[in-house]
Write a protein that holds these residues in place. Structure first.
Motif, PDB file in Angstrom:
ATOM      1  N   ALA A 122       0.894  -1.199  -0.065  1.00 37.62           N
ATOM      2  CA  ALA A 122       0.104   0.007  -0.005  1.00 37.62           C
ATOM      3  C   ALA A 122       0.840   1.229  -0.079  1.00 37.62           C
ATOM      4  CB  ALA A 122      -0.977  -0.090   1.469  1.00 37.62           C
ATOM      5  N   LEU A 123       1.787   1.348   0.849  1.00 39.26           N
ATOM      6  CA  LEU A 123       3.006   2.484   1.012  1.00 39.26           C
ATOM      7  C   LEU A 123       3.360   2.585  -0.524  1.00 39.26           C
ATOM      8  CD1 LEU A 123       4.664   1.768   4.173  1.00 39.26           C
ATOM      9  CD2 LEU A 123       2.962   3.681   3.961  1.00 39.26           C
ATOM     10  N   GLN A 124       3.776   1.463  -1.292  1.00 38.86           N
ATOM     11  CA  GLN A 124       4.517   1.763  -2.549  1.00 38.86           C
ATOM     12  C   GLN A 124       3.343   2.213  -3.602  1.00 38.86           C
ATOM     13  OE1 GLN A 124       5.784  -2.494  -2.970  1.00 38.86           O
ATOM     14  NE2 GLN A 124       7.802  -2.007  -2.261  1.00 38.86           N
ATOM     15  N   LEU A 125       2.429   1.667  -3.631  1.00 41.38           N
ATOM     16  CA  LEU A 125       1.312   2.278  -4.439  1.00 41.38           C
ATOM     17  C   LEU A 125       1.077   3.730  -4.313  1.00 41.38           C
ATOM     18  CD1 LEU A 125      -0.296   1.616  -6.807  1.00 41.38           C
ATOM     19  CD2 LEU A 125      -2.292   0.702  -5.299  1.00 41.38           C
ATOM     20  N   ALA A 126       0.954   4.187  -2.908  1.00 42.82           N
ATOM     21  CA  ALA A 126       0.481   5.455  -2.666  1.00 42.82           C
ATOM     22  C   ALA A 126       1.881   6.327  -3.000  1.00 42.82           C
ATOM     23  CB  ALA A 126       0.268   5.823  -1.212  1.00 42.82           C
ATOM     24  N   ARG A 127       2.854   6.000  -2.791  1.00 41.96           N
ATOM     25  CA  ARG A 127       4.119   6.730  -3.340  1.00 41.96           C
ATOM     26  C   ARG A 127       4.180   6.964  -4.796  1.00 41.96           C
ATOM     27  NH1 ARG A 127       8.998   7.783  -0.599  1.00 41.96           N
ATOM     28  NH2 ARG A 127       7.241   8.178   1.127  1.00 41.96           N
ATOM     29  N   GLN A 128       3.710   5.750  -5.429  1.00 43.38           N
ATOM     30  CA  GLN A 128       3.849   5.882  -6.898  1.00 43.38           C
ATOM     31  C   GLN A 128       2.797   6.805  -7.557  1.00 43.38           C
ATOM     32  OE1 GLN A 128       2.612   1.975  -8.838  1.00 43.38           O
ATOM     33  NE2 GLN A 128       1.685   3.171 -10.563  1.00 43.38           N
ATOM     34  N   TYR A 129       1.896   7.165  -6.616  1.00 45.21           N
ATOM     35  CA  TYR A 129       0.864   8.278  -6.918  1.00 45.21           C
ATOM     36  C   TYR A 129       0.984   9.711  -6.298  1.00 45.21           C
ATOM     37  CZ  TYR A 129      -1.951   4.935  -9.926  1.00 45.21           C
ATOM     38  OH  TYR A 129      -2.357   3.871 -10.849  1.00 45.21           O
ATOM     39  N   ASP A 130       2.365   9.839  -5.782  1.00 42.53           N
ATOM     40  CA  ASP A 130       2.463  11.128  -4.940  1.00 42.53           C
ATOM     41  C   ASP A 130       1.698  11.382  -3.896  1.00 42.53           C
ATOM     42  OD1 ASP A 130       4.371  13.066  -4.544  1.00 42.53           O
ATOM     43  OD2 ASP A 130       3.250  14.280  -5.870  1.00 42.53           O
ATOM     44  N   CYS A 131       1.133  10.386  -3.373  1.00 40.90           N
ATOM     45  CA  CYS A 131       0.062  10.520  -2.145  1.00 40.90           C
ATOM     46  C   CYS A 131       1.108  10.716  -0.891  1.00 40.90           C
ATOM     47  CB  CYS A 131      -0.779   9.388  -2.044  1.00 40.90           C
ATOM     48  SG  CYS A 131      -1.998   9.405  -0.904  1.00 40.90           S
ATOM     49  N   THR A 132       0.710  11.630  -0.025  1.00 37.26           N
ATOM     50  CA  THR A 132       1.495  11.568   1.236  1.00 37.26           C
ATOM     51  C   THR A 132       0.942  10.426   2.247  1.00 37.26           C
ATOM     52  OG1 THR A 132       1.498  14.011   1.114  1.00 37.26           O
ATOM     53  CG2 THR A 132       1.697  13.213   3.283  1.00 37.26           C
TER      54      THR A 132
END
Length: 305
Positions: free
Chosen positions: A152-162
């Motif tokens: 989940a953290l990787q996917l959030a980082r992929q989309y520039d989500c804090t």
């Protein structure tokens, strides 16, 4: 509209109240018993939903069992206007369960049977990738598997989500995981478990925060119970303790979850981290004056009052 995403656990909480918490080998008569909706992920989703402003949308991704508890949870979350299209019911699994012992001072001990929470994984996140793409912030905890947390953290980082990680219950975290975290929010016990530093004053809080900064985490918020929270931001000078309102606590079960949801709401509104912590302290201070998990979480107008 802005999107706030919570990923994590959901549990049916069996709450037993005692005058004092049982010690090892001790049997005590329970003063009160109740069944409540809980789980750190679900609590944080409810807190976010109740404390948000009308321009914020709250989405929750979780794995539930194929049982009546799951049906009850989905109905309750819908009533708080949470987007539950990412909440999966897993065949032949039970919804997560927690046994919570609470004493007259509001302190608690908690044991968890994870159940369907262990089934949450990367395939569910891929199916919900649009939520990650739309989200400004994602809040996650450690009541699901570490593989799911990292995915989940990787996917959030992929989309520039804090990304906000509430590292509870505390478990060893790799630098790879911590490098994906923008804001980490341990309490004193979790900070000790993760850093080896006993956070008993501001100096030691600073040492614990420095450990997280060295692992790649930009912002550290260590919650200190009735004392408030210690806030440290990389490159912004010395950290400081933000005091909490003084209240008479009767049940601290969802205090941390309320804090995390409230902080995310405030950050999304453009508040500084210190301002967001002030808002979160107010919300959690109300929660500890009430019994229960989700039943204790206040609505935004109650903070204004």
């Amino acid at each position: 509209m802005s999107t706030l995403l919570i990923v994590g656990s959901a549990n049916a909480d069996h709450v037993l109240t005692f005058e004092n918490l049982p010690q090892a080998g001790e049997t005590l008569l329970c003063q009160q018993y109740r069944l409540e909706l809980g789980g750190k992920g679900a609590n944080q989703a409810v807190a976010t939903a109740r404390l948000r402003n009308p321009q914020q949308t709250v989405c929750f991704i979780a794995a539930l069992g194929d049982d009546n508890n799951a049906d009850m949870m989905r109905k309750a979350w819908s009533e708080d206007d949470i987007d539950i299209s990412g909440c999966y019911q897993i065949a032949n699994q039970s919804t997560g369960t927690a046994m919570i012992f609470v004493d007259q001072q509001g302190e608690n001990s908690i044991g968890i049977v994870p159940g369907a929470n262990t089934c949450l994984g990367s395939e569910h996140f891929r199916q919900q990738h649009a939520k990650f793409e739309q989200a400004n912030y994602m809040l996650i905890q450690l009541e699901t598997t570490l593989d799911s947390v990292q995915s989940a953290l990787q996917l959030a980082r992929q989309y520039d989500c804090t990304t906000i990680l509430n590292p509870a219950p505390a478990t060893a975290l790799s630098k790879e995981i911590l490098n994906l975290v923008d804001i980490i929010t341990p309490n004193e016990t979790e900070a000790l478990a993760l850093t080896g530093v006993e956070v008993n004053d501001q100096l030691n809080a600073s040492k614990a925060a420095d450990y997280f900064h060295q692992q790649g985490v930009n912002s550290v918020v260590i919650t200190l119970g009735s004392k408030g929270a210690y806030v440290s931001e990389q490159g912004k000078g010395e950290g400081k303790i933000i005091p909490a309102p003084i209240v008479s606590a009767i049940d601290t079960v969802a205090a941390g979850d309320t804090f995390n949801g409230a902080m995310m709401v405030a950050l999304d509104e453009g508040k500084s981290l210190q301002e967001a912590v002030i808002f979160a302290n107010k919300a959690s201070s109300i929660a500890v004056t009430r019994h229960g998990a989700q039943s204790s979480i206040p609505y935004r107008d109650q903070l204004n009052d």
